[in-house]
Design an enzyme around this catalytic site. Structure first.
Site, PDB file in Angstrom:
ATOM      1  N   ASP A  67       8.367 -57.891  19.991  1.00 46.09           N
ATOM      2  CA  ASP A  67       9.515 -58.294  20.800  1.00 46.09           C
ATOM      3  C   ASP A  67       9.319 -59.645  21.469  1.00 46.09           C
ATOM      4  OD1 ASP A  67       7.585 -57.413  22.702  1.00 46.09           O
ATOM      5  OD2 ASP A  67       8.517 -55.446  22.748  1.00 46.09           O
ATOM      6  N   ASN A 136       9.001 -45.105  30.897  1.00 43.40           N
ATOM      7  CA  ASN A 136      10.164 -44.306  30.498  1.00 43.40           C
ATOM      8  C   ASN A 136      10.094 -43.898  29.030  1.00 43.40           C
ATOM      9  OD1 ASN A 136      10.686 -46.713  29.219  1.00 43.40           O
ATOM     10  ND2 ASN A 136      12.642 -47.115  30.250  1.00 43.40           N
ATOM     11  N   HIS A 138       9.464 -45.955  26.436  1.00 43.47           N
ATOM     12  CA  HIS A 138       9.887 -46.944  25.446  1.00 43.47           C
ATOM     13  C   HIS A 138       8.701 -47.457  24.633  1.00 43.47           C
ATOM     14  CE1 HIS A 138       9.154 -50.211  28.643  1.00 43.47           C
ATOM     15  NE2 HIS A 138       8.448 -50.610  27.604  1.00 43.47           N
ATOM     16  N   GLU A 143      14.510 -48.963  24.556  1.00 48.65           N
ATOM     17  CA  GLU A 143      14.682 -48.172  25.772  1.00 48.65           C
ATOM     18  C   GLU A 143      15.312 -46.805  25.446  1.00 48.65           C
ATOM     19  OE1 GLU A 143      13.378 -49.166  28.431  1.00 48.65           O
ATOM     20  OE2 GLU A 143      13.714 -51.281  28.848  1.00 48.65           O
TER      21      GLU A 143
END
Length: 244
Positions: A67, A136, A138, A143
């Site tokens: 990313d 979370n 990811h 996400e």
């Protein structure tokens, strides 16, 4: 999914680096998928140490990063391209022409995403993908969502991700709100996956990833379906898991 339990961050980093170095030694022209963030830094440092000792050669290796923040150029000190050079590429003998990161400076979302997907596909996908995991759940910047993503796409970062990444900026307001990230389907094309996790703040996400249902609400849970995935985690990250 195989789980390697480690004593601490240093032990985790060394064990992950062992797996990556073995891949490169067995296949000198290996295609590696790489990650950023604090979790893999120790792994990169260990690989650099072994390179300096002459134990590993990166001259034929190709890399594809997961990313990049949208809106940042390669030269921006906060970009993931800069991060990779600072923490790994500039300290080993890898050919920078063989390193690839999504182009955060490309404002054309469709072009930025489809061109990166085309490069990864043309390379035959990666031999080994290194991943971290967010609080979370990811992976990359994928996400929690209603569906699993496919190819590279632009994502709006969640408040928890922005908060976690703010330690690398002068203030949370400076953290970009969007990023280009390799999709879940592309990640799952990797022939082998290594996920590193450290610290109690990752414990719930690690438990959900390994023992919870496979759901896009916990993107990393899809790794339960991969045929060759290894989780390398320290005691703190595994503290909520059985037999931890």
């Amino acid at each position: 999914m195989r789980v390697i339990r480690c004593k601490d961050y240093h032990d985790m980093s060394r064990k992950a680096a062992n797996i990556i170095s073995a891949q490169v030694i067995l296949k000198p022209d290996a295609i590696l998928g790489l990650a950023t963030g604090s979790s893999p830094i120790g792994t990169y440092q260990q690989l650099i140490d072994w390179y300096k000792k002459g134990d590993i050669d990166f001259s034929q290796v190709h890399t594809y990063n997961l990313d990049e923040y949208r809106g940042l150029t390669y030269e921006d000190p906060q970009s993931y391209h800069y991060f990779m050079r600072k923490n790994f590429f500039d300290s080993v003998n890898i050919d920078l022409a063989n390193t690839h990161v999504p182009d955060g400076a490309d404002s054309d979302i469709e072009h930025a995403c489809t061109s990166y997907d085309a490069m990864v596909k043309a390379a035959g996908y990666v031999d080994l993908q290194l991943l971290g995991i967010g609080r979370n759940g990811h992976i990359g910047f994928n996400e929690p969502d209603e569906v699993f993503s496919k190819g590279t796409h632009c994502v709006d970062l969640t408040p928890s991700t922005i908060e976690a990444n703010s330690r690398l900026f002068d203030s949370p307001d400076q953290v970009p709100r969007q990023a280009y990230t390799m999709g879940i389907q592309t990640i799952m094309h990797a022939r082998r996956i290594i996920l590193v996790a450290s610290g109690t703040e990752k414990a719930q996400a690690v438990k959900d990833m390994i023992y919870g249902p496979v759901t896009p609400k916990v993107p990393a849970s899809i790794l339960q379906l991969h045929t060759n995935c290894t989780v390398v985690a320290d005691a703190a990250a595994l503290s909520l898991c059985p037999n931890s």
